[in-house]
Scaffold this motif. Structure first.
Motif, PDB file in Angstrom:
ATOM      1  N   MET A  13     -17.003  32.284  56.145  1.00 58.03           N
ATOM      2  CA  MET A  13     -16.113  32.630  54.816  1.00 58.03           C
ATOM      3  C   MET A  13     -16.005  31.483  53.903  1.00 58.03           C
ATOM      4  SD  MET A  13     -12.866  34.588  56.596  1.00 58.03           S
ATOM      5  CE  MET A  13     -12.990  33.201  58.059  1.00 58.03           C
ATOM      6  N   VAL A  14     -15.357  31.688  52.616  1.00 59.28           N
ATOM      7  CA  VAL A  14     -15.035  30.536  51.779  1.00 59.28           C
ATOM      8  C   VAL A  14     -13.671  29.894  51.896  1.00 59.28           C
ATOM      9  CG1 VAL A  14     -14.662  29.946  49.498  1.00 59.28           C
ATOM     10  CG2 VAL A  14     -16.411  31.347  50.001  1.00 59.28           C
ATOM     11  N   LEU A  15     -13.604  28.714  52.179  1.00 56.29           N
ATOM     12  CA  LEU A  15     -12.342  27.954  52.595  1.00 56.29           C
ATOM     13  C   LEU A  15     -11.494  27.412  51.212  1.00 56.29           C
ATOM     14  CD1 LEU A  15     -10.136  26.498  54.070  1.00 56.29           C
ATOM     15  CD2 LEU A  15     -12.245  24.546  54.741  1.00 56.29           C
ATOM     16  N   PHE A  16     -10.497  27.599  50.980  1.00 55.76           N
ATOM     17  CA  PHE A  16      -9.828  27.084  49.852  1.00 55.76           C
ATOM     18  C   PHE A  16      -8.763  25.835  50.609  1.00 55.76           C
ATOM     19  CE2 PHE A  16     -11.403  30.736  48.002  1.00 55.76           C
ATOM     20  CZ  PHE A  16     -11.712  30.235  46.420  1.00 55.76           C
ATOM     21  N   ASN A  17      -9.277  24.600  50.468  1.00 59.78           N
ATOM     22  CA  ASN A  17      -8.444  23.614  51.014  1.00 59.78           C
ATOM     23  C   ASN A  17      -7.638  22.907  50.094  1.00 59.78           C
ATOM     24  OD1 ASN A  17      -7.908  21.756  53.344  1.00 59.78           O
ATOM     25  ND2 ASN A  17     -10.084  20.934  53.501  1.00 59.78           N
ATOM     26  N   PRO A  18      -6.239  22.924  50.302  1.00 61.36           N
ATOM     27  CA  PRO A  18      -5.421  22.315  49.217  1.00 61.36           C
ATOM     28  C   PRO A  18      -5.551  20.849  49.053  1.00 61.36           C
ATOM     29  CG  PRO A  18      -4.405  22.394  51.533  1.00 61.36           C
ATOM     30  CD  PRO A  18      -5.748  23.073  51.574  1.00 61.36           C
ATOM     31  N   GLY A  19      -5.347  20.547  47.764  1.00 61.80           N
ATOM     32  CA  GLY A  19      -5.416  19.194  47.278  1.00 61.80           C
ATOM     33  C   GLY A  19      -4.336  18.175  47.724  1.00 61.80           C
ATOM     34  N   GLY A  22       1.823  20.209  52.120  1.00 55.84           N
ATOM     35  CA  GLY A  22       3.164  21.068  51.693  1.00 55.84           C
ATOM     36  C   GLY A  22       2.744  22.499  51.716  1.00 55.84           C
ATOM     37  N   ALA A  23       3.963  23.217  51.352  1.00 50.78           N
ATOM     38  CA  ALA A  23       3.700  24.703  51.594  1.00 50.78           C
ATOM     39  C   ALA A  23       2.874  25.195  50.188  1.00 50.78           C
ATOM     40  CB  ALA A  23       5.180  25.377  51.489  1.00 50.78           C
ATOM     41  N   LEU A  24       1.994  26.205  50.637  1.00 54.37           N
ATOM     42  CA  LEU A  24       0.942  26.536  49.503  1.00 54.37           C
ATOM     43  C   LEU A  24       1.497  26.697  48.180  1.00 54.37           C
ATOM     44  CD1 LEU A  24      -1.696  28.570  51.620  1.00 54.37           C
ATOM     45  CD2 LEU A  24      -1.820  26.467  50.418  1.00 54.37           C
ATOM     46  N   LEU A  91     -12.264  35.198  52.556  1.00 59.75           N
ATOM     47  CA  LEU A  91     -11.798  33.894  52.318  1.00 59.75           C
ATOM     48  C   LEU A  91     -10.813  33.529  53.099  1.00 59.75           C
ATOM     49  CD1 LEU A  91     -10.798  35.044  48.497  1.00 59.75           C
ATOM     50  CD2 LEU A  91     -12.972  34.070  49.287  1.00 59.75           C
ATOM     51  N   TYR A  92     -10.410  32.230  53.306  1.00 60.81           N
ATOM     52  CA  TYR A  92      -9.263  31.747  53.944  1.00 60.81           C
ATOM     53  C   TYR A  92      -8.791  30.393  53.369  1.00 60.81           C
ATOM     54  CZ  TYR A  92     -12.009  28.469  56.757  1.00 60.81           C
ATOM     55  OH  TYR A  92     -12.608  27.363  57.466  1.00 60.81           O
ATOM     56  N   PHE A  93      -7.443  30.386  53.460  1.00 64.84           N
ATOM     57  CA  PHE A  93      -6.832  28.971  52.772  1.00 64.84           C
ATOM     58  C   PHE A  93      -6.126  28.164  54.015  1.00 64.84           C
ATOM     59  CE2 PHE A  93      -6.969  32.337  49.609  1.00 64.84           C
ATOM     60  CZ  PHE A  93      -6.931  31.729  48.429  1.00 64.84           C
ATOM     61  N   LYS A  94      -6.420  26.882  53.710  1.00 65.97           N
ATOM     62  CA  LYS A  94      -5.735  26.180  54.732  1.00 65.97           C
ATOM     63  C   LYS A  94      -4.319  25.524  54.056  1.00 65.97           C
ATOM     64  CE  LYS A  94      -9.372  23.840  57.321  1.00 65.97           C
ATOM     65  NZ  LYS A  94     -10.031  22.694  57.482  1.00 65.97           N
ATOM     66  N   ASP A 101       0.159  19.767  61.482  1.00 69.92           N
ATOM     67  CA  ASP A 101       0.630  20.942  61.367  1.00 69.92           C
ATOM     68  C   ASP A 101      -0.237  21.792  60.028  1.00 69.92           C
ATOM     69  OD1 ASP A 101       1.849  23.725  61.137  1.00 69.92           O
ATOM     70  OD2 ASP A 101       3.700  22.809  60.507  1.00 69.92           O
ATOM     71  N   VAL A 102      -1.401  22.015  60.806  1.00 66.44           N
ATOM     72  CA  VAL A 102      -2.216  22.727  59.677  1.00 66.44           C
ATOM     73  C   VAL A 102      -2.387  24.182  59.880  1.00 66.44           C
ATOM     74  CG1 VAL A 102      -4.779  22.857  58.768  1.00 66.44           C
ATOM     75  CG2 VAL A 102      -3.729  20.809  59.518  1.00 66.44           C
ATOM     76  N   ARG A 103      -2.066  24.998  59.088  1.00 69.82           N
ATOM     77  CA  ARG A 103      -2.029  26.536  59.174  1.00 69.82           C
ATOM     78  C   ARG A 103      -3.036  27.125  58.403  1.00 69.82           C
ATOM     79  NH1 ARG A 103       4.448  27.283  58.283  1.00 69.82           N
ATOM     80  NH2 ARG A 103       5.193  25.390  59.458  1.00 69.82           N
ATOM     81  N   VAL A 104      -3.500  28.314  58.881  1.00 68.57           N
ATOM     82  CA  VAL A 104      -4.580  28.834  58.187  1.00 68.57           C
ATOM     83  C   VAL A 104      -4.303  30.437  57.999  1.00 68.57           C
ATOM     84  CG1 VAL A 104      -7.049  29.707  58.657  1.00 68.57           C
ATOM     85  CG2 VAL A 104      -6.229  27.343  59.314  1.00 68.57           C
ATOM     86  N   THR A 105      -4.532  30.844  56.700  1.00 61.19           N
ATOM     87  CA  THR A 105      -4.202  32.199  56.078  1.00 61.19           C
ATOM     88  C   THR A 105      -5.844  33.018  55.976  1.00 61.19           C
ATOM     89  OG1 THR A 105      -2.109  31.644  55.603  1.00 61.19           O
ATOM     90  CG2 THR A 105      -3.138  33.885  54.648  1.00 61.19           C
ATOM     91  N   TYR A 106      -5.832  34.141  56.488  1.00 60.48           N
ATOM     92  CA  TYR A 106      -7.336  34.836  56.471  1.00 60.48           C
ATOM     93  C   TYR A 106      -7.042  35.947  55.222  1.00 60.48           C
ATOM     94  CZ  TYR A 106      -8.939  31.811  60.385  1.00 60.48           C
ATOM     95  OH  TYR A 106      -9.090  30.947  61.131  1.00 60.48           O
TER      96      TYR A 106
END
Length: 319
Positions: A13-19, A22-24, A91-94, A101-106
């Protein structure tokens, strides 16, 4: 191209990694990357000096083109990838609350990869490999994906191809009883099983590494390797068991993907003809290097980088 030594398949998948951490809801910028347990392993094995092949179904969209071009650029054979108009690329977002505490949403429901089926398997392609690597993610994506995983194992066993299996349980996707039944059934048909300790406890009902290993060995598995996180790993084969300590890491940047890096290291070690203790040590080293880099595949090292890492004194291996 060199002969393909390891083949794997499953959703990437395409990963969107936060810059920022903190909370998304507070994050404005993301880095676009890729990730997928199976393609992570393929890229890891490729970087460690062995030809790997990976296939899946990808959406006929820009994200699918990005995933395909990224994996292909690593030298991984992607000749069996199928472009599918029926669903999008997943897609998924970290979400990095903090380093531990790294969470992943698919966002993968109805994705192109969920349409994988036994019809997508090329027996002549699979049987050329030395190793087929599977994870427990693919069987949960859809009934046809589950059938494809089981058929791939059958083809590999029939043709003398070593089968490696990482349960990699996604608890939010599975019904607990289905997970135990399906994943244990797959594991019993594999040569190498590489679960995390908690996964193995869940699947077997056993607590100790020795009892867990005995359970799988009695099912006909040739080698059981338990990932113990910061402690290292434990492996057992018939007549031998051993704990292999981890490499200390001072700064964990991103723990996601460490298990895939570990699997890549172990399998690359075995492809090199190394003994199990050497291969597991290589897996530990790759895992330690992966967690020090942001992203699923960005920290996967080339073999010469691992060699330098292994030559450093224990107190310096994280630098």
């Amino acid at each position: 191209m060199n002969p393909i030594e390891l083949i794997t398949f499953g959703e990437s998948m395409v990963l969107f990694n936060p810059g920022k951490a903190g909370a998304l809801r507070y994050v404005q910028h993301f880095h676009k990357q890729i990730g997928g347990a199976e393609s992570n392993v393929a890229i890891g094995v490729q970087r460690l000096g062995h030809q790997a092949g990976w296939f899946s179904r990808l959406g006929n969209d820009e994200f699918g083109k990005f995933v395909l071009s990224t994996i292909r650029a690593e030298g991984v054979d992607t000749s069996k990838v199928i472009v599918d108009d029926r669903g999008p690329t997943g897609l998924y977002f970290k979400e990095k609350r903090n380093k531990r505490d790294v969470r992943v949403t698919y966002y993968r429901k109805g994705s192109a990869a969920s349409f994988l089926s036994p019809d997508d398997l090329d027996e002549s392609y699979l049987k050329q490999a030395t190793c087929l690597h599977l994870t427990g993610i693919t069987p949960v994506l859809s009934p046809t994906c589950r059938s494809a995983a089981l058929e791939a194992v059958r083809i590999a066993r029939q043709n003398g191809v070593m089968v490696s299996f990482d349960p990699n349980i996604r608890y939010t996707l599975w019904n607990s009883s289905d997970a135990k039944t399906t994943l244990c059934a797959i594991a019993s048909q594999c040569d190498v099983v590489m679960p995390g300790l908690q996964e193995a406890q869940f699947l077997t009902g056993k607590e100790s590494p020795r009892d867990i290993s005995s359970y799988f060995l009695e099912q006909g598995v040739s080698a059981v390797i338990l990932k113990l996180g910061e402690q290292g790993a434990y492996f057992a084969v018939k007549g031998h068991e051993q704990f292999v300590p981890a490499f200390p890491v001072d700064d964990v940047v991103d723990p996601v993907g460490a298990g895939d890096g570990f699997a890549a290291g172990v399998l690359a070690g075995r492809l090199k003809g190394w003994d199990w203790d050497e291969a597991v040590r290589l897996g530990n080293a790759v895992g330690a290097m992966v967690v020090q880099t942001d992203g699923d595949v960005e920290g996967l090292p080339a073999f010469e980088e691992v060699e330098r890492f292994l030559q450093k004194p224990a107190a310096d291996v994280s630098r």
